[in-house]
Design an enzyme around this catalytic site. Structure first.
Site, mmCIF file in Angstrom:
data_model
loop_
_atom_site.group_PDB
_atom_site.id
_atom_site.type_symbol
_atom_site.label_atom_id
_atom_site.label_comp_id
_atom_site.label_asym_id
_atom_site.label_seq_id
_atom_site.Cartn_x
_atom_site.Cartn_y
_atom_site.Cartn_z
ATOM 1 N N THR A 90 0.835 -1.199 0.000
ATOM 2 C CA THR A 90 0.000 0.000 0.000
ATOM 3 C C THR A 90 0.869 1.248 0.000
ATOM 4 O O THR A 90 1.936 1.282 0.626
ATOM 5 C CB THR A 90 -0.928 0.027 1.228
ATOM 6 O OG1 THR A 90 -1.525 1.327 1.335
ATOM 7 C CG2 THR A 90 -0.177 -0.277 2.512
ATOM 8 N N SER A 93 -1.561 3.859 10.365
ATOM 9 C CA SER A 93 -2.491 2.992 11.080
ATOM 10 C C SER A 93 -1.795 1.665 11.354
ATOM 11 O O SER A 93 -0.751 1.358 10.768
ATOM 12 C CB SER A 93 -3.760 2.744 10.263
ATOM 13 O OG SER A 93 -3.502 1.852 9.192
ATOM 14 N N TYR A 138 -2.931 -1.145 10.433
ATOM 15 C CA TYR A 138 -3.007 -1.881 9.170
ATOM 16 C C TYR A 138 -1.816 -1.541 8.288
ATOM 17 O O TYR A 138 -1.113 -2.435 7.794
ATOM 18 C CB TYR A 138 -4.303 -1.552 8.438
ATOM 19 C CG TYR A 138 -4.195 -1.752 6.951
ATOM 20 C CD1 TYR A 138 -4.136 -3.031 6.400
ATOM 21 C CD2 TYR A 138 -4.120 -0.660 6.098
ATOM 22 C CE1 TYR A 138 -3.991 -3.207 5.024
ATOM 23 C CE2 TYR A 138 -3.991 -0.827 4.734
ATOM 24 C CZ TYR A 138 -3.929 -2.103 4.202
ATOM 25 O OH TYR A 138 -3.785 -2.264 2.851
ATOM 26 N N HIS A 139 -1.581 -0.255 8.060
ATOM 27 C CA HIS A 139 -0.468 0.143 7.203
ATOM 28 C C HIS A 139 0.870 -0.313 7.790
ATOM 29 O O HIS A 139 1.797 -0.685 7.064
ATOM 30 C CB HIS A 139 -0.471 1.653 6.996
ATOM 31 C CG HIS A 139 -1.620 2.151 6.167
ATOM 32 N ND1 HIS A 139 -2.699 2.798 6.722
ATOM 33 C CD2 HIS A 139 -1.855 2.076 4.837
ATOM 34 C CE1 HIS A 139 -3.553 3.115 5.760
ATOM 35 N NE2 HIS A 139 -3.070 2.683 4.604
ATOM 36 N N LYS A 163 1.687 -3.806 6.856
ATOM 37 C CA LYS A 163 2.217 -3.895 5.494
ATOM 38 C C LYS A 163 3.707 -3.546 5.453
ATOM 39 O O LYS A 163 4.469 -4.105 4.663
ATOM 40 C CB LYS A 163 1.443 -2.948 4.571
ATOM 41 C CG LYS A 163 -0.009 -3.332 4.347
ATOM 42 C CD LYS A 163 -0.127 -4.507 3.393
ATOM 43 C CE LYS A 163 -1.545 -4.669 2.901
ATOM 44 N NZ LYS A 163 -1.695 -5.703 1.876
#
Length: 387
Positions: free
Chosen positions: A144, A179, A181-182, A185
């Site tokens: 991302t 975040s 989530y990021h 990644k």
């Protein structure tokens, strides 16, 4: 080419599998259907109704004569991951199988931990399976653009040439995600680079911008092949939300000033990018990074594009931003690698006119207005909606 698509029941995984199959590749998909479970948990649903994976696969075979093999299981279970790789024997693995929403990861401790464990452990199991079973397999992993954050310098494609105290080196571009989530990644990217450098694996990390659109050349062949249209405040994209609001005659809800700039990409370009990455693999030992985006627009620019494109009156309403992010920032991204391989990008305005408004109008009776209200606050993660 034998290509295994992980997360093949998802928003991007399913149309990617269809596109690769249509291009003549031997395709299999794997999924544990947890994305559908998130809808039950949050009381939300795709605007466009979607069929079961089994119905989708059988429909595709009826229409085209092409078969797609299905594996049901979880990448965090190492035995399943190893058995799947051995059984299908892929030349390339396309990895979409992760929890993909920043707001979901910021609900509370439980969701943050789940996101990190699910994403990082699943990818680690996959890396070990490839290394031990067939290190020639090319891993194509969806990353991302959010890994980079919003640095005050140009964002290169994954790597940065650095000069310090008279010496130079090439290193991974610094990451400042916004975040959990990021951040998961980022961990994936570091683990993949390590596996390429130490084990000699080959991997392509696709740092993708925000994807918009719901239709590809394959999904429009039959309603039963449709992919998701997420417009809610947790899994939906800002563009989808704006499109639905415009169709309903509601104000477009812009967080803050709308000055946050992001890279974006059409879903048709996403499936093409995956095809190009698979058909032009990285070398053994190479960790290759592409910034998979085609345009950079601020949230305010996206709202203005929707308002200009929609054949009706559209107003904008600015809300307090529930996220912790800069309202205005520098944003310049290098994204030439995929274009050099043959990508011919679509433009946002074209997609809105030809697809998104029509889809939103067709299914407007399925809209849940409450789903579009912000429900996760970055500053109040300890007081999330779900424990």
């Amino acid at each position: 080419m034998r290509i295994l698509v992980l997360g093949g029941d998802g928003y991007l995984g399913w149309p990617t599998a269809l596109h690769l199959s249509q291009c003549g590749h031997d395709v299999a998909v794997a999924d544990n259907f947890v994305r559908r479970q998130y809808d039950f948990e949050l009381g939300m649903d795709s605007l466009v109704p979607i069929e079961s994976l089994q119905t989708r696969v059988s429909t595709w075979q009826d229409l085209t004569g092409k078969t797609i093999k299905v594996y049901v299981g979880d990448l965090t279970e190492a035995d399943f991951t190893y058995e799947m790789i051995r059984d299908f024997g892929p030349e390339a693995v396309v990895h979409f199988a992760e929890q993909r929403a920043a707001p979901y990861s910021m609900i509370d401790r439980k969701h943050a931990v789940y996101t990190q464990v699910n994403n990082v452990v699943g990818t680690l199991n996959l890396l070990y399976a490839i290394a031990e079973i067939d290190p020639e397999i090319h891993l194509v992993k969806l990353g991302t653009m959010g890994e980079y954050g919003t640095p005050n310098i140009d964002i290169e494609e994954g790597w940065l040439e650095v000069e310090h105290n008279g010496r130079t080196d090439r290193m991974l571009y610094p990451k400042r995600p916004g975040s959990f989530y990021h951040l998961s990644k980022v961990h994936d990217s570091h683990n993949m680079e390590f596996a390429c450098r130490i084990w000699g694996l080959r991997a392509t990390d696709l740092n993708q911008g925000v994807v918009y659109g719901q239709q590809t050349a394959e999904t429009v062949l039959d309603d039963r092949l449709a992919t998701r249209f997420d417009y809610d405040a947790v899994f939906g994209t800002v563009l989808n939300r704006f499109v639905v609001q415009a169709v309903l005659g509601h104000p477009l809800t812009v967080y803050g000033t709308g000055g946050q700039t992001r890279g974006i990409i059409d879903i048709r370009d996403t499936v093409r990018c995956i095809q190009l990455a698979c058909e032009n693999p990285a070398e053994r030992g190479e960790f290759r990074v592409f910034n998979q985006m085609t345009e950079s627009l601020s949230v305010a620019d996206i709202a203005a594009t929707v308002a200009k494109s929609y054949p009706g009156e559209v107003t904008v309403h600015n809300l307090d931003n529930p996220r912790v992010e800069k309202e205005e920032h520098y944003y310049k991204v290098v994204h030439s690698g995929l274009v050099e391989l043959g990508l011919e990008p679509h433009l946002l305005s074209d997609t809105l006119i030809t697809s998104l408004f029509d889809v939103a109008k067709r299914y407007s009776d399925r809209v849940d207005l409450n789903a579009m209200q912000p429900r996760v606050n970055w500053r109040g993660a300890l007081d999330g909606v779900t424990r």
